[in-house]
Design a protein around this motif. Structure first.
Motif, PDB file in Angstrom:
ATOM      1  N   GLU A  15       0.819  -1.216   0.000  1.00 30.60           N
ATOM      2  CA  GLU A  15       0.000   0.000   0.000  1.00 30.60           C
ATOM      3  C   GLU A  15       0.855   1.269   0.000  1.00 30.60           C
ATOM      4  OE1 GLU A  15      -2.713  -0.122   3.269  1.00 30.60           O
ATOM      5  OE2 GLU A  15      -3.229  -2.220   2.889  1.00 30.60           O
ATOM      6  N   LEU A  16       2.160   1.125   0.076  1.00 29.85           N
ATOM      7  CA  LEU A  16       3.068   2.271   0.172  1.00 29.85           C
ATOM      8  C   LEU A  16       3.906   2.348  -1.098  1.00 29.85           C
ATOM      9  CD1 LEU A  16       4.237   1.799   3.872  1.00 29.85           C
ATOM     10  CD2 LEU A  16       2.438   3.321   3.016  1.00 29.85           C
ATOM     11  N   GLU A  17       3.307   2.857  -2.141  1.00 31.88           N
ATOM     12  CA  GLU A  17       3.978   2.918  -3.442  1.00 31.88           C
ATOM     13  C   GLU A  17       5.320   3.625  -3.341  1.00 31.88           C
ATOM     14  OE1 GLU A  17       3.319   4.611  -7.955  1.00 31.88           O
ATOM     15  OE2 GLU A  17       1.640   4.586  -6.576  1.00 31.88           O
ATOM     16  N   GLY A  18       6.355   2.957  -3.848  1.00 27.27           N
ATOM     17  CA  GLY A  18       7.687   3.538  -3.898  1.00 27.27           C
ATOM     18  C   GLY A  18       8.536   3.304  -2.662  1.00 27.27           C
ATOM     19  N   TRP A  19       7.963   2.777  -1.589  1.00 24.63           N
ATOM     20  CA  TRP A  19       8.687   2.573  -0.339  1.00 24.63           C
ATOM     21  C   TRP A  19       9.231   1.155  -0.252  1.00 24.63           C
ATOM     22  CZ3 TRP A  19       9.580   6.443   3.210  1.00 24.63           C
ATOM     23  CH2 TRP A  19       8.885   7.631   3.000  1.00 24.63           C
ATOM     24  N   ARG A  21      11.617  -1.501   2.661  1.00 22.00           N
ATOM     25  CA  ARG A  21      12.251  -1.647   3.968  1.00 22.00           C
ATOM     26  C   ARG A  21      13.703  -1.966   3.704  1.00 22.00           C
ATOM     27  NH1 ARG A  21      12.687  -6.293   7.110  1.00 22.00           N
ATOM     28  NH2 ARG A  21      11.076  -7.282   5.860  1.00 22.00           N
ATOM     29  N   ALA A  22      14.598  -1.156   4.236  1.00 26.68           N
ATOM     30  CA  ALA A  22      16.032  -1.342   3.999  1.00 26.68           C
ATOM     31  C   ALA A  22      16.797  -0.872   5.230  1.00 26.68           C
ATOM     32  CB  ALA A  22      16.478  -0.558   2.770  1.00 26.68           C
ATOM     33  N   GLY A  23      17.631  -1.727   5.753  1.00 23.74           N
ATOM     34  CA  GLY A  23      18.462  -1.340   6.887  1.00 23.74           C
ATOM     35  C   GLY A  23      17.680  -0.902   8.104  1.00 23.74           C
ATOM     36  N   GLY A  24      16.500  -1.491   8.317  1.00 23.64           N
ATOM     37  CA  GLY A  24      15.713  -1.172   9.504  1.00 23.64           C
ATOM     38  C   GLY A  24      14.889   0.093   9.411  1.00 23.64           C
ATOM     39  N   VAL A  25      14.783   0.670   8.219  1.00 25.60           N
ATOM     40  CA  VAL A  25      13.972   1.873   8.027  1.00 25.60           C
ATOM     41  C   VAL A  25      13.086   1.697   6.799  1.00 25.60           C
ATOM     42  CG1 VAL A  25      15.752   3.360   9.040  1.00 25.60           C
ATOM     43  CG2 VAL A  25      15.616   3.117   6.568  1.00 25.60           C
ATOM     44  N   LEU A  26      12.041   2.516   6.715  1.00 24.34           N
ATOM     45  CA  LEU A  26      11.277   2.645   5.479  1.00 24.34           C
ATOM     46  C   LEU A  26      11.964   3.716   4.659  1.00 24.34           C
ATOM     47  CD1 LEU A  26       7.560   2.674   6.686  1.00 24.34           C
ATOM     48  CD2 LEU A  26       8.786   0.818   5.540  1.00 24.34           C
ATOM     49  N   ARG A  27      12.162   3.455   3.364  1.00 23.18           N
ATOM     50  CA  ARG A  27      12.925   4.391   2.531  1.00 23.18           C
ATOM     51  C   ARG A  27      12.242   4.561   1.173  1.00 23.18           C
ATOM     52  NH1 ARG A  27      17.997   5.321   3.721  1.00 23.18           N
ATOM     53  NH2 ARG A  27      18.177   3.302   4.702  1.00 23.18           N
ATOM     54  N   ARG A  28      12.218   5.811   0.711  1.00 23.10           N
ATOM     55  CA  ARG A  28      11.748   6.112  -0.639  1.00 23.10           C
ATOM     56  C   ARG A  28      12.633   7.197  -1.231  1.00 23.10           C
ATOM     57  NH1 ARG A  28       6.107   8.686  -3.053  1.00 23.10           N
ATOM     58  NH2 ARG A  28       6.748   8.385  -5.209  1.00 23.10           N
ATOM     59  N   SER A  29      13.156   6.937  -2.430  1.00 21.38           N
ATOM     60  CA  SER A  29      13.920   7.937  -3.176  1.00 21.38           C
ATOM     61  C   SER A  29      13.088   8.386  -4.363  1.00 21.38           C
ATOM     62  CB  SER A  29      15.247   7.353  -3.672  1.00 21.38           C
ATOM     63  OG  SER A  29      16.100   7.088  -2.576  1.00 21.38           O
ATOM     64  N   GLY A  76      12.805   1.238  16.065  1.00 20.91           N
ATOM     65  CA  GLY A  76      12.360   0.493  14.893  1.00 20.91           C
ATOM     66  C   GLY A  76      11.200   1.170  14.194  1.00 20.91           C
ATOM     67  N   ILE A  77      10.653   0.467  13.228  1.00 20.71           N
ATOM     68  CA  ILE A  77       9.529   0.987  12.439  1.00 20.71           C
ATOM     69  C   ILE A  77       8.237   0.767  13.221  1.00 20.71           C
ATOM     70  CG2 ILE A  77       8.220   0.712  10.295  1.00 20.71           C
ATOM     71  CD1 ILE A  77      10.891  -0.311   9.023  1.00 20.71           C
ATOM     72  N   THR A  78       7.457   1.835  13.356  1.00 19.50           N
ATOM     73  CA  THR A  78       6.180   1.774  14.060  1.00 19.50           C
ATOM     74  C   THR A  78       5.054   2.188  13.124  1.00 19.50           C
ATOM     75  OG1 THR A  78       6.217   4.068  14.824  1.00 19.50           O
ATOM     76  CG2 THR A  78       7.332   2.437  16.238  1.00 19.50           C
ATOM     77  N   GLN A  79       3.835   2.122  13.649  1.00 18.63           N
ATOM     78  CA  GLN A  79       2.670   2.554  12.871  1.00 18.63           C
ATOM     79  C   GLN A  79       2.783   4.031  12.496  1.00 18.63           C
ATOM     80  OE1 GLN A  79       0.468   0.150  11.853  1.00 18.63           O
ATOM     81  NE2 GLN A  79      -0.172   1.776  10.490  1.00 18.63           N
ATOM     82  N   ASN A  80       3.461   4.834  13.326  1.00 20.77           N
ATOM     83  CA  ASN A  80       3.682   6.244  12.980  1.00 20.77           C
ATOM     84  C   ASN A  80       4.465   6.377  11.672  1.00 20.77           C
ATOM     85  OD1 ASN A  80       2.347   7.294  15.177  1.00 20.77           O
ATOM     86  ND2 ASN A  80       4.187   7.776  16.335  1.00 20.77           N
ATOM     87  N   ASP A  81       5.420   5.492  11.450  1.00 26.20           N
ATOM     88  CA  ASP A  81       6.223   5.534  10.229  1.00 26.20           C
ATOM     89  C   ASP A  81       5.395   5.124   9.015  1.00 26.20           C
ATOM     90  OD1 ASP A  81       8.706   6.238  11.604  1.00 26.20           O
ATOM     91  OD2 ASP A  81       8.547   4.217  12.435  1.00 26.20           O
ATOM     92  N   ILE A  82       4.563   4.108   9.181  1.00 26.97           N
ATOM     93  CA  ILE A  82       3.675   3.688   8.090  1.00 26.97           C
ATOM     94  C   ILE A  82       2.747   4.845   7.726  1.00 26.97           C
ATOM     95  CG2 ILE A  82       1.834   2.083   7.421  1.00 26.97           C
ATOM     96  CD1 ILE A  82       4.556   0.677   7.744  1.00 26.97           C
ATOM     97  N   GLY A  83       2.180   5.482   8.729  1.00 26.72           N
ATOM     98  CA  GLY A  83       1.284   6.615   8.488  1.00 26.72           C
ATOM     99  C   GLY A  83       1.990   7.775   7.816  1.00 26.72           C
ATOM    100  N   MET A  84       3.210   8.072   8.248  1.00 32.22           N
ATOM    101  CA  MET A  84       3.948   9.180   7.637  1.00 32.22           C
ATOM    102  C   MET A  84       4.328   8.848   6.198  1.00 32.22           C
ATOM    103  SD  MET A  84       5.017  12.286   7.836  1.00 32.22           S
ATOM    104  CE  MET A  84       4.870  12.688   9.566  1.00 32.22           C
ATOM    105  N   ALA A  85       4.651   7.594   5.907  1.00 33.66           N
ATOM    106  CA  ALA A  85       4.940   7.204   4.524  1.00 33.66           C
ATOM    107  C   ALA A  85       3.713   7.457   3.645  1.00 33.66           C
ATOM    108  CB  ALA A  85       5.365   5.737   4.463  1.00 33.66           C
ATOM    109  N   ARG A  86       2.536   7.086   4.132  1.00 35.96           N
ATOM    110  CA  ARG A  86       1.290   7.365   3.388  1.00 35.96           C
ATOM    111  C   ARG A  86       1.120   8.866   3.189  1.00 35.96           C
ATOM    112  NH1 ARG A  86      -1.371   3.408   6.961  1.00 35.96           N
ATOM    113  NH2 ARG A  86      -1.451   1.467   5.796  1.00 35.96           N
TER     114      ARG A  86
END
Length: 96
Positions: A15-19, A21-29, A76-86
């Motif tokens: 659901e997170l287009e372009g994201w 998981r790499a090195g313990g973080v969510l990442r999008r360039s 680590g990655i939390t629901q806050n990170d998923i929400g911010m990615a959206r």
């Protein structure tokens, strides 16, 4: 807020287009059409991050901007990170 398991993060990624998981973080360039378009996107994301009090790590390399999300206080990655990615996807849209 609890750190999500790898399985939970992997389940959210479709659901997170372009994201990724790499090195313990969510990442999008994202490669923008110009340096200033990238800077404008960073400004818009930064304003939103201030409102939410959840700040991505941001790396700017000419026209390419990389956003990285992890909840440092939780380790680590939390629901806050998923929400911010959206939210970032909604703010950025698809660069032209």
């Amino acid at each position: 807020m609890a750190v999500l398991s790898d399985e939970q993060v992997d389940a959210a990624l479709p659901e997170l287009e372009g994201w990724e998981r790499a090195g313990g973080v969510l990442r999008r360039s994202i490669k923008f059409p110009s340096f200033m378009a990238g800077i404008d996107a960073v400004r818009r994301v930064a304003e939103h991050a201030e409102e939410k009090n959840h700040h991505p790590d941001i790396d700017i390399r000419w026209r390419t901007v990389t956003f990285a999300l992890v909840t440092h206080s939780e380790g680590g990655i939390t629901q806050n990170d998923i929400g911010m990615a959206r939210d970032i996807n909604g703010i950025i849209g698809t660069p032209s």
